[in-house]
Scaffold this motif. Structure first.
Motif, PDB file in Angstrom:
ATOM      1  N   SER A 144      40.929  42.681  40.850  1.00 28.64           N
ATOM      2  CA  SER A 144      41.227  41.313  40.420  1.00 28.64           C
ATOM      3  C   SER A 144      42.571  41.255  39.698  1.00 28.64           C
ATOM      4  O   SER A 144      43.324  40.302  39.846  1.00 28.64           O
ATOM      5  CB  SER A 144      40.111  40.797  39.519  1.00 28.64           C
ATOM      6  OG  SER A 144      38.895  40.707  40.231  1.00 28.64           O
ATOM      7  N   ILE A 331      37.578  29.107  48.056  1.00 26.31           N
ATOM      8  CA  ILE A 331      36.399  29.046  47.194  1.00 26.31           C
ATOM      9  C   ILE A 331      35.255  28.324  47.900  1.00 26.31           C
ATOM     10  O   ILE A 331      34.106  28.776  47.903  1.00 26.31           O
ATOM     11  CB  ILE A 331      36.749  28.336  45.873  1.00 26.31           C
ATOM     12  CG1 ILE A 331      37.732  29.182  45.050  1.00 26.31           C
ATOM     13  CG2 ILE A 331      35.488  28.067  45.049  1.00 26.31           C
ATOM     14  CD1 ILE A 331      38.305  28.454  43.858  1.00 26.31           C
ATOM     15  N   THR A 379      34.557  37.973  47.537  1.00 23.83           N
ATOM     16  CA  THR A 379      35.477  39.009  47.061  1.00 23.83           C
ATOM     17  C   THR A 379      36.734  39.089  47.905  1.00 23.83           C
ATOM     18  O   THR A 379      37.850  39.142  47.379  1.00 23.83           O
ATOM     19  CB  THR A 379      34.778  40.386  47.057  1.00 23.83           C
ATOM     20  OG1 THR A 379      33.620  40.318  46.221  1.00 23.83           O
ATOM     21  CG2 THR A 379      35.714  41.473  46.553  1.00 23.83           C
ATOM     22  N   THR A 383      38.989  37.361  44.611  1.00 28.23           N
ATOM     23  CA  THR A 383      37.660  36.968  44.174  1.00 28.23           C
ATOM     24  C   THR A 383      37.605  35.469  43.866  1.00 28.23           C
ATOM     25  O   THR A 383      38.619  34.832  43.564  1.00 28.23           O
ATOM     26  CB  THR A 383      37.237  37.736  42.911  1.00 28.23           C
ATOM     27  OG1 THR A 383      38.094  37.360  41.825  1.00 28.23           O
ATOM     28  CG2 THR A 383      37.319  39.239  43.122  1.00 28.23           C
ATOM     29  N   THR A 384      36.401  34.927  43.942  1.00 33.12           N
ATOM     30  CA  THR A 384      36.222  33.507  43.635  1.00 33.12           C
ATOM     31  C   THR A 384      36.685  33.192  42.221  1.00 33.12           C
ATOM     32  O   THR A 384      37.323  32.156  41.970  1.00 33.12           O
ATOM     33  CB  THR A 384      34.741  33.126  43.802  1.00 33.12           C
ATOM     34  OG1 THR A 384      34.388  33.253  45.186  1.00 33.12           O
ATOM     35  CG2 THR A 384      34.480  31.693  43.355  1.00 33.12           C
ATOM     36  N   ASP A 385      36.396  34.080  41.263  1.00 34.11           N
ATOM     37  CA  ASP A 385      36.802  33.825  39.882  1.00 34.11           C
ATOM     38  C   ASP A 385      38.319  33.760  39.749  1.00 34.11           C
ATOM     39  O   ASP A 385      38.854  32.896  39.039  1.00 34.11           O
ATOM     40  CB  ASP A 385      36.247  34.915  38.959  1.00 34.11           C
ATOM     41  CG  ASP A 385      34.738  34.799  38.773  1.00 34.11           C
ATOM     42  OD1 ASP A 385      34.216  33.700  39.024  1.00 34.11           O
ATOM     43  OD2 ASP A 385      34.109  35.785  38.386  1.00 34.11           O
ATOM     44  N   LYS A 388      39.538  30.523  41.145  1.00 33.02           N
ATOM     45  CA  LYS A 388      39.277  29.425  40.215  1.00 33.02           C
ATOM     46  C   LYS A 388      40.327  29.408  39.099  1.00 33.02           C
ATOM     47  O   LYS A 388      40.737  28.336  38.635  1.00 33.02           O
ATOM     48  CB  LYS A 388      37.867  29.556  39.637  1.00 33.02           C
ATOM     49  CG  LYS A 388      36.762  29.183  40.616  1.00 33.02           C
ATOM     50  CD  LYS A 388      35.387  29.277  39.971  1.00 33.02           C
ATOM     51  CE  LYS A 388      34.296  28.827  40.941  1.00 33.02           C
ATOM     52  NZ  LYS A 388      32.940  28.942  40.330  1.00 33.02           N
ATOM     53  N   ASN A 389      40.744  30.590  38.660  1.00 37.15           N
ATOM     54  CA  ASN A 389      41.822  30.647  37.671  1.00 37.15           C
ATOM     55  C   ASN A 389      43.097  30.022  38.226  1.00 37.15           C
ATOM     56  O   ASN A 389      43.814  29.293  37.526  1.00 37.15           O
ATOM     57  CB  ASN A 389      42.101  32.097  37.267  1.00 37.15           C
ATOM     58  CG  ASN A 389      41.110  32.618  36.245  1.00 37.15           C
ATOM     59  OD1 ASN A 389      40.293  31.864  35.717  1.00 37.15           O
ATOM     60  ND2 ASN A 389      41.173  33.904  35.975  1.00 37.15           N
ATOM     61  N   GLU A 401      44.997  31.987  30.594  1.00 37.80           N
ATOM     62  CA  GLU A 401      44.209  32.889  29.773  1.00 37.80           C
ATOM     63  C   GLU A 401      45.139  33.732  28.898  1.00 37.80           C
ATOM     64  O   GLU A 401      46.209  34.160  29.349  1.00 37.80           O
ATOM     65  CB  GLU A 401      43.372  33.816  30.660  1.00 37.80           C
ATOM     66  CG  GLU A 401      42.241  33.113  31.389  1.00 37.80           C
ATOM     67  CD  GLU A 401      41.313  34.098  32.076  1.00 37.80           C
ATOM     68  OE1 GLU A 401      41.567  35.308  32.000  1.00 37.80           O
ATOM     69  OE2 GLU A 401      40.330  33.646  32.684  1.00 37.80           O
TER      70      GLU A 401
END
Length: 416
Positions: A144, A331, A379, A383-385, A388-389, A401
């Motif tokens: 990631s 996503i 993945t 990755t989806t996360d 989203k970021n 972040e």
């Protein structure tokens, strides 16, 4: 190479459609055309993967694999309107583009940052599927957080010596070339000091080890680089500008996984709600109003995904980069594909619970295979996360972040 198709950059939409229809009649086997009208299952019954690969040169040499590319790169040089019309004619035939990592990931970087010599050398064999490609980005300690990668490239005259380890590399076991990110300046910040290369996978300094997946296949691999050599002429973009170059590749990869790219990862067995209806009818479940409600909910989601992808394609056709919008489709597609395959397994019934691979190695129902394979969708392609970021920061303009190590030399940053 493409003269027999009869399409040039000046050809009108109507003439291009007529030319493609004539080519289909002459070049695509009749039984494939008939089966394609009956659906994915019928087509799969008459067109094996091996037969398709043997036939594929006819497709590649027509220029129709990537018609918007210039003829010297293996295309036809047509404009966006003609390219869309060609795609509409070919879509029902399910003529999957082979070598998707080359057609999407590698080509995106070559077009945006490569030299004309590099484009002429690598793009035509990619179109013809004569040189397969993989992507050497992720590492055991840099997934990631890709920018923390540790694979090193050290200058040696006109070459670079590369050592390190990559992982989750799709099709590395069959690839002749790879796009590679390696660190050339460990004293720079982690997003800097990275350079983008083209690596010959056939040399002795490259070791590929397959990783067995839950489906039983080994699409993914780990790759060990031990003093592998890369000529500086195979560097893409400026020295230590690899992170910027990689953005072209990563955006194109998200489009491919989302289904936006014309040469995306589309499997002939299909993952659409039309397939859900087919499975429900075959197993006597279509009369159930609850099942129909579930299918229609997913059908609506599929339409939304298609419209979102169409907007991204329109931007690309107009010369605008896909940007973070590609993350929306990625996503959405990951979650939708998993929901479709989960319902497909449910509709399959008890046949999806158990089978005997000792009696038949291919006994796993396709519906079960699709469900297991869909687990990777969240993945692959980022990755989806992480996506989203990207949406939060670049679309919604939310604060980034916190990163206490931002701007610090990579060599001073703690790593796993």
């Amino acid at each position: 190479m493409n003269h027999h198709i009869g399409i040039t950059p000046d050809t009108s939409v109507d003439d291009a459609v007529a030319a493609v229809n004539s080519w289909v009649e002459a070049a695509v086997p009749e039984q494939w055309r008939i089966a394609a009208r009956e659906g994915a299952s019928a087509l799969r019954a008459v067109r094996s993967a091996q037969e398709y690969q043997r036939w594929y040169p006819a497709f590649a040499h027509s220029g129709l694999v990537e018609p918007a590319w210039a003829p010297e790169y293996g295309g036809l040089g047509v404009g966006p309107d003609v390219a869309r019309a060609i795609a509409a004619v070919l879509a029902p035939l399910r003529l999957n583009r082979l070598n998707p990592i080359g057609l999407n990931n590698a080509a995106a970087a070559l077009f945006a940052h490569g030299t004309e010599e590099q484009r002429r050398r690598f793009l035509p064999p990619i179109v013809r599927n004569e040189e397969k490609w993989c992507q050497l980005f992720s590492e055991p300690g840099a997934g990631s957080d890709l920018a923390s990668l540790a694979t090193r490239a050290v200058r040696d005259g006109d070459d670079w010596i590369v050592s390190g380890q990559k992982v989750w590399t799709t099709w590395a076991n069959v690839a002749e070339f790879a796009i590679l990110l390696a660190r050339t300046d460990p004293g720079a910040a982690k997003h800097r000091g990275i350079t983008y290369f083209i690596l010959d996978m056939r040399q002795s300094g490259v070791t590929v080890r397959p990783l067995r997946q839950i489906t039983g296949e080994s699409e993914f691999n780990e790759v060990f680089l031990d003093h592998a050599r890369v000529p500086d002429s195979h560097r893409v973009g400026d020295l230590e500008d690899g992170w910027n170059v990689s953005r072209s590749t990563l955006a194109s990869e998200r489009q491919m996984v989302a289904g936006t790219a014309p040469s995306g990862l589309v499997r002939v067995e299909g993952n659409s709600t039309a397939r859900l209806i087919e499975v429900a009818k075959r197993n006597g479940r279509w009369h159930d109003p609850g099942v129909r409600q579930k299918v229609m909910r997913l059908w609506v989601e599929q339409q939304i995904r298609g419209w979102t992808n169409a907007r991204v394609q329109q931007d690309m056709s107009s010369g605008r980069p896909p940007g973070p919008a590609a993350s929306i489709g990625k996503i959405h597609q990951a979650a939708l594909n998993q929901q479709i395959h989960d319902l497909m397994v449910d509709l399959t019934g008890t046949r999806a619970l158990a089978w005997d691979p000792a009696e038949d190695p291919d006994a796993m129902p396709r519906e079960v295979y699709g469900m297991l394979r869909s687990l990777a969708n969240g993945t692959e392609g980022g990755t989806t996360d992480i996506n989203k970021n990207i949406l939060g920061e670049r679309v919604l303009r939310l604060p980034r972040e916190p990163d206490p190590w931002k701007g610090k030399p990579w060599k001073d940053i703690p790593r796993s």
